[in-house]
Design a protein around this motif. Structure first.
Motif, PDB file in Angstrom:
ATOM      1  N   MET A   1       8.946  -2.832   2.662  1.00  0.00           N
ATOM      2  CA  MET A   1       9.947  -3.797   3.092  1.00  0.00           C
ATOM      3  C   MET A   1       9.326  -5.187   3.205  1.00  0.00           C
ATOM      4  O   MET A   1       8.100  -5.320   3.302  1.00  0.00           O
ATOM      5  CB  MET A   1      10.558  -3.372   4.433  1.00  0.00           C
ATOM      6  CG  MET A   1       9.573  -3.289   5.596  1.00  0.00           C
ATOM      7  SD  MET A   1      10.329  -2.751   7.148  1.00  0.00           S
ATOM      8  CE  MET A   1      11.458  -4.099   7.440  1.00  0.00           C
ATOM      9  N   GLU A   9       5.135  -8.970   2.561  1.00  0.00           N
ATOM     10  CA  GLU A   9       5.348  -7.530   2.473  1.00  0.00           C
ATOM     11  C   GLU A   9       4.811  -6.852   3.735  1.00  0.00           C
ATOM     12  O   GLU A   9       3.698  -7.145   4.184  1.00  0.00           O
ATOM     13  CB  GLU A   9       4.667  -6.963   1.236  1.00  0.00           C
ATOM     14  CG  GLU A   9       4.959  -5.472   1.029  1.00  0.00           C
ATOM     15  CD  GLU A   9       4.329  -4.940  -0.256  1.00  0.00           C
ATOM     16  OE1 GLU A   9       4.517  -3.741  -0.538  1.00  0.00           O
ATOM     17  OE2 GLU A   9       3.649  -5.712  -0.952  1.00  0.00           O
ATOM     18  N   PRO A  11       4.741  -2.976   6.266  1.00  0.00           N
ATOM     19  CA  PRO A  11       4.972  -1.518   6.274  1.00  0.00           C
ATOM     20  C   PRO A  11       6.418  -1.200   6.633  1.00  0.00           C
ATOM     21  O   PRO A  11       7.073  -1.939   7.373  1.00  0.00           O
ATOM     22  CB  PRO A  11       4.005  -1.011   7.356  1.00  0.00           C
ATOM     23  CG  PRO A  11       2.960  -2.075   7.461  1.00  0.00           C
ATOM     24  CD  PRO A  11       3.659  -3.368   7.180  1.00  0.00           C
ATOM     25  N   ASP A  12       6.911  -0.065   6.122  1.00  0.00           N
ATOM     26  CA  ASP A  12       8.308   0.297   6.317  1.00  0.00           C
ATOM     27  C   ASP A  12       8.650   0.531   7.790  1.00  0.00           C
ATOM     28  O   ASP A  12       9.801   0.370   8.195  1.00  0.00           O
ATOM     29  CB  ASP A  12       8.646   1.547   5.509  1.00  0.00           C
ATOM     30  CG  ASP A  12       8.642   1.264   4.010  1.00  0.00           C
ATOM     31  OD1 ASP A  12       8.773   0.077   3.644  1.00  0.00           O
ATOM     32  OD2 ASP A  12       8.502   2.218   3.232  1.00  0.00           O
ATOM     33  N   GLU A  13       7.655   0.960   8.617  1.00  0.00           N
ATOM     34  CA  GLU A  13       7.959   1.257  10.024  1.00  0.00           C
ATOM     35  C   GLU A  13       7.842   0.050  10.936  1.00  0.00           C
ATOM     36  O   GLU A  13       7.988   0.168  12.150  1.00  0.00           O
ATOM     37  CB  GLU A  13       7.021   2.363  10.537  1.00  0.00           C
ATOM     38  CG  GLU A  13       5.554   1.976  10.585  1.00  0.00           C
ATOM     39  CD  GLU A  13       4.847   2.234   9.256  1.00  0.00           C
ATOM     40  OE1 GLU A  13       3.613   2.162   9.227  1.00  0.00           O
ATOM     41  OE2 GLU A  13       5.548   2.521   8.263  1.00  0.00           O
ATOM     42  N   GLU A  26      15.851  -4.532   9.908  1.00  0.00           N
ATOM     43  CA  GLU A  26      15.981  -3.364   9.045  1.00  0.00           C
ATOM     44  C   GLU A  26      16.265  -2.125   9.894  1.00  0.00           C
ATOM     45  O   GLU A  26      15.462  -1.717  10.727  1.00  0.00           O
ATOM     46  CB  GLU A  26      14.686  -3.151   8.253  1.00  0.00           C
ATOM     47  CG  GLU A  26      14.712  -1.950   7.320  1.00  0.00           C
ATOM     48  CD  GLU A  26      15.742  -2.133   6.221  1.00  0.00           C
ATOM     49  OE1 GLU A  26      16.503  -1.171   6.012  1.00  0.00           O
ATOM     50  OE2 GLU A  26      15.780  -3.196   5.596  1.00  0.00           O
ATOM     51  N   SER A  29      14.507   1.889   8.844  1.00  0.00           N
ATOM     52  CA  SER A  29      13.143   2.346   9.053  1.00  0.00           C
ATOM     53  C   SER A  29      13.136   3.505  10.028  1.00  0.00           C
ATOM     54  O   SER A  29      13.983   3.593  10.916  1.00  0.00           O
ATOM     55  CB  SER A  29      12.276   1.204   9.587  1.00  0.00           C
ATOM     56  OG  SER A  29      12.735   0.791  10.841  1.00  0.00           O
TER      57      SER A  29
END
Length: 216
Positions: A1, A9, A11-13, A26, A29
């Protein structure tokens, strides 16, 4: 993400951007989903804990007709327990009154358990105990209130009448809920309950006479 503020950029979490400090919106996540799920559970639990007048209105129905089954909520049952404590306190004094109230509640609940055994449900048992003891507790409280008018013959007879009425309502209500119970066992159990309550009443009266004060 990617961060929508600085474009870096991440991390997704991530919940916050490590470069510009912006809060990420977001919701897909895993961490954000977990937080939202826990918040929803907390809101659901706290939303169910509410007290309204509907919890106490059934008490009025019981006062109008103590012999008809009127299910009570947890708060209604607690209110009935409070009425029992107050009624016994006014008649027998705080120490003996509290003991008498606890004995009445515990013994009545145990009687319902003996009558139903495997089909016994604690929530229904507490509700039925509250129903059975509500009107007798009010009559007991009235008996104690009349003691304020002295100890003449009329007041004594009135107090005895109210206590007798309380006992009759209690016994008749108990008989409804324990109709399938062995009658000898039920009779002996009720005799034991009243013997203990009478002992509390006599102990309270003896203490009041010796101390030359009212028990309450």
């Amino acid at each position: 993400m990617y961060c929508k503020n600085c474009g870096k950029e991440l991390p997704d979490e991530s919940l916050f951007c490590g470069y510009c400090g912006a809060q990420l919106e977001e919701t897909g996540s895993p961490a954000a989903g977990f937080v939202q799920e826990q918040a929803a559970k907390i809101k659901e639990k706290t939303g169910n804990i509410s007290v309204s007048k509907d919890d106490f209105l059934p008490l009025l129905s019981i006062l109008k007709d103590p012999f008809e089954e009127t299910p009570l909520s947890l708060y209604g049952s607690l209110a009935a327990l409070f009425i029992t404590i107050i009624g016994c306190w006014i008649s027998f004094g705080f120490r003996y009154g509290l003991l008498a109230a606890l004995i009445l509640w515990a013994s009545t609940l145990m009687l319902f358990y003996l009558a139903e055994r495997r089909e016994f449900d604690i929530q229904r048992g507490v509700s039925e105990t509250a129903q059975v003891l509500c009107v007798p507790s009010v009559l007991t409280a009235l008996s104690g209130v009349f003691a304020l008018f002295g100890m003449n013959a009329f007041v004594i007879m009135l107090r005895l009448f109210l206590l007798a009425a309380a006992i009759m309502v209690y016994v008749y209500s108990i008989d409804r809920y324990t109709s399938n119970m062995n009658r000898w066992l039920k009779s002996l159990y009720l005799a034991a309950i009243f013997a203990i309550i009478a002992a509390c009443a006599l102990s309270s009266l003896s203490w009041a006479v010796m101390s030359q004060v009212q028990p309450y």
